[in-house]
Design an enzyme around this catalytic site. Structure first.
Site, PDB file in Angstrom:
ATOM      1  N   ARG A 124       0.895  -1.321  -0.014  1.00  0.00           N
ATOM      2  CA  ARG A 124       0.036   0.086   0.071  1.00  0.00           C
ATOM      3  C   ARG A 124       0.973   1.472   0.025  1.00  0.00           C
ATOM      4  O   ARG A 124       0.413   2.461  -0.466  1.00  0.00           O
ATOM      5  CB  ARG A 124      -0.927  -0.074   1.318  1.00  0.00           C
ATOM      6  CG  ARG A 124      -1.931   0.830   1.079  1.00  0.00           C
ATOM      7  CD  ARG A 124      -3.062   0.839   2.118  1.00  0.00           C
ATOM      8  NE  ARG A 124      -4.179   1.948   1.924  1.00  0.00           N
ATOM      9  CZ  ARG A 124      -5.327   1.847   2.710  1.00  0.00           C
ATOM     10  NH1 ARG A 124      -5.369   1.345   3.937  1.00  0.00           N
ATOM     11  NH2 ARG A 124      -6.314   2.536   2.276  1.00  0.00           N
ATOM     12  N   THR A 191      -4.387  -5.884   1.510  1.00  0.00           N
ATOM     13  CA  THR A 191      -2.862  -5.020   1.539  1.00  0.00           C
ATOM     14  C   THR A 191      -2.942  -4.644   3.097  1.00  0.00           C
ATOM     15  O   THR A 191      -4.052  -4.735   3.809  1.00  0.00           O
ATOM     16  CB  THR A 191      -3.028  -3.761   0.836  1.00  0.00           C
ATOM     17  OG1 THR A 191      -1.624  -3.095   0.712  1.00  0.00           O
ATOM     18  CG2 THR A 191      -4.113  -2.661   1.001  1.00  0.00           C
ATOM     19  N   CYS A 192      -1.908  -3.746   3.450  1.00  0.00           N
ATOM     20  CA  CYS A 192      -1.982  -3.496   4.809  1.00  0.00           C
ATOM     21  C   CYS A 192      -2.644  -2.265   5.018  1.00  0.00           C
ATOM     22  O   CYS A 192      -2.944  -1.520   4.115  1.00  0.00           O
ATOM     23  CB  CYS A 192      -0.284  -3.197   5.189  1.00  0.00           C
ATOM     24  SG  CYS A 192       0.684  -4.288   4.924  1.00  0.00           S
ATOM     25  N   THR A 193      -3.070  -2.100   6.321  1.00  0.00           N
ATOM     26  CA  THR A 193      -3.738  -0.858   6.703  1.00  0.00           C
ATOM     27  C   THR A 193      -3.556  -0.554   8.161  1.00  0.00           C
ATOM     28  O   THR A 193      -3.452  -1.588   8.961  1.00  0.00           O
ATOM     29  CB  THR A 193      -5.239  -0.863   6.410  1.00  0.00           C
ATOM     30  OG1 THR A 193      -5.887   0.380   6.506  1.00  0.00           O
ATOM     31  CG2 THR A 193      -6.107  -1.743   7.211  1.00  0.00           C
TER      32      THR A 193
END
Length: 225
Positions: A124, A191-193
């Site tokens: 991301r 994805t990362c968050t």
């Protein structure tokens, strides 16, 4: 007394210089992480993407997979850039500005499979940041995968803005957490968050709407025009 004050002033001055130096180093590191890694990743992905298209032009009918990548993801809501898709989700793969399909802990289906879940991951932030705008995807938005001979058109039907990084159930062939209960042809983006962290995962699910054969001009489907 004056001598003591001078010593304190000297210590403060040195400490201030160290803070400035540390700030500069930190700034350079942030620039490297969020800008220069994107430049390097985009260059690598561009080279590999060109190689994939060259292979397609040189080959007759054959298998979907190639050593350089299996095709390209197009997600209008996230931007105009095409995203090369490769096998694997390890950092060595994803750091080259691509999306990778899972081989573990749950093996991904591929788009041409009659049923299953085509599960993908990408960075991301940094290293190409191909899923940086994943939060812009909404129900009904198209996700298009381009292979050598077929356009696979998916439609988003559910998003999960935050879940633990250990939640592998989102990758199941039938992603029940998305509300589905029967086998189908699904796609999952992960994805990362939040942004600039890797604490949690952001999930987007889509379902295959239709396929189109690629014509001689590689005319994109209506969703990309």
């Amino acid at each position: 007394m004056a001598r003591a004050r001078n010593r304190i002033a000297g210590v403060i001055s040195v400490f201030g210089e160290l803070l400035i130096t540390a700030g500069l180093v930190l700034g350079l590191f942030v620039a490297y992480s969020l800008w220069w890694t994107n430049v390097l990743a985009d260059r690598a992905a561009g080279r590999d993407g060109n190689q994939v298209r060259d292979n397609w032009a040189a080959q007759g009918p054959g298998a979907l997979d190639t050593k350089d990548g299996i095709g390209f993801l197009h997600v209008p809501a996230m931007g105009d850039d095409e995203i090369l898709v490769k096998k694997g989700t390890d950092s060595e793969t994803l750091n080259n500005g691509v999306a990778g399909y899972y081989t573990a802990p749950i093996k991904s289906a591929l788009p041409q499979d009659k049923q299953g879940n085509f599960t993908l991951a990408a960075h991301r932030d940094g290293h190409g940041a191909k899923f940086h705008n994943i939060h812009k995807l909404k129900s009904g938005d198209p996700i298009v995968f381009e292979s050598k001979d077929t356009w696979f058109v998916y439609k988003v039907y559910k998003t999960l803005p935050e879940t633990t990084k250990y939640n592998v159930d989102v990758l199941q062939p039938v992603p029940k957490e998305s509300g589905k209960k029967q086998p189908g042809r699904y796609i999952t983006l992960t994805t990362c968050t939040p942004m600039y962290t890797s604490d949690y995962r952001y999930i987007v699910w889509g379902e295959l709407s239709r396929t189109e054969k690629v014509d001689a001009n590689r005319t994109p489907p209506a969703e990309l025009r």
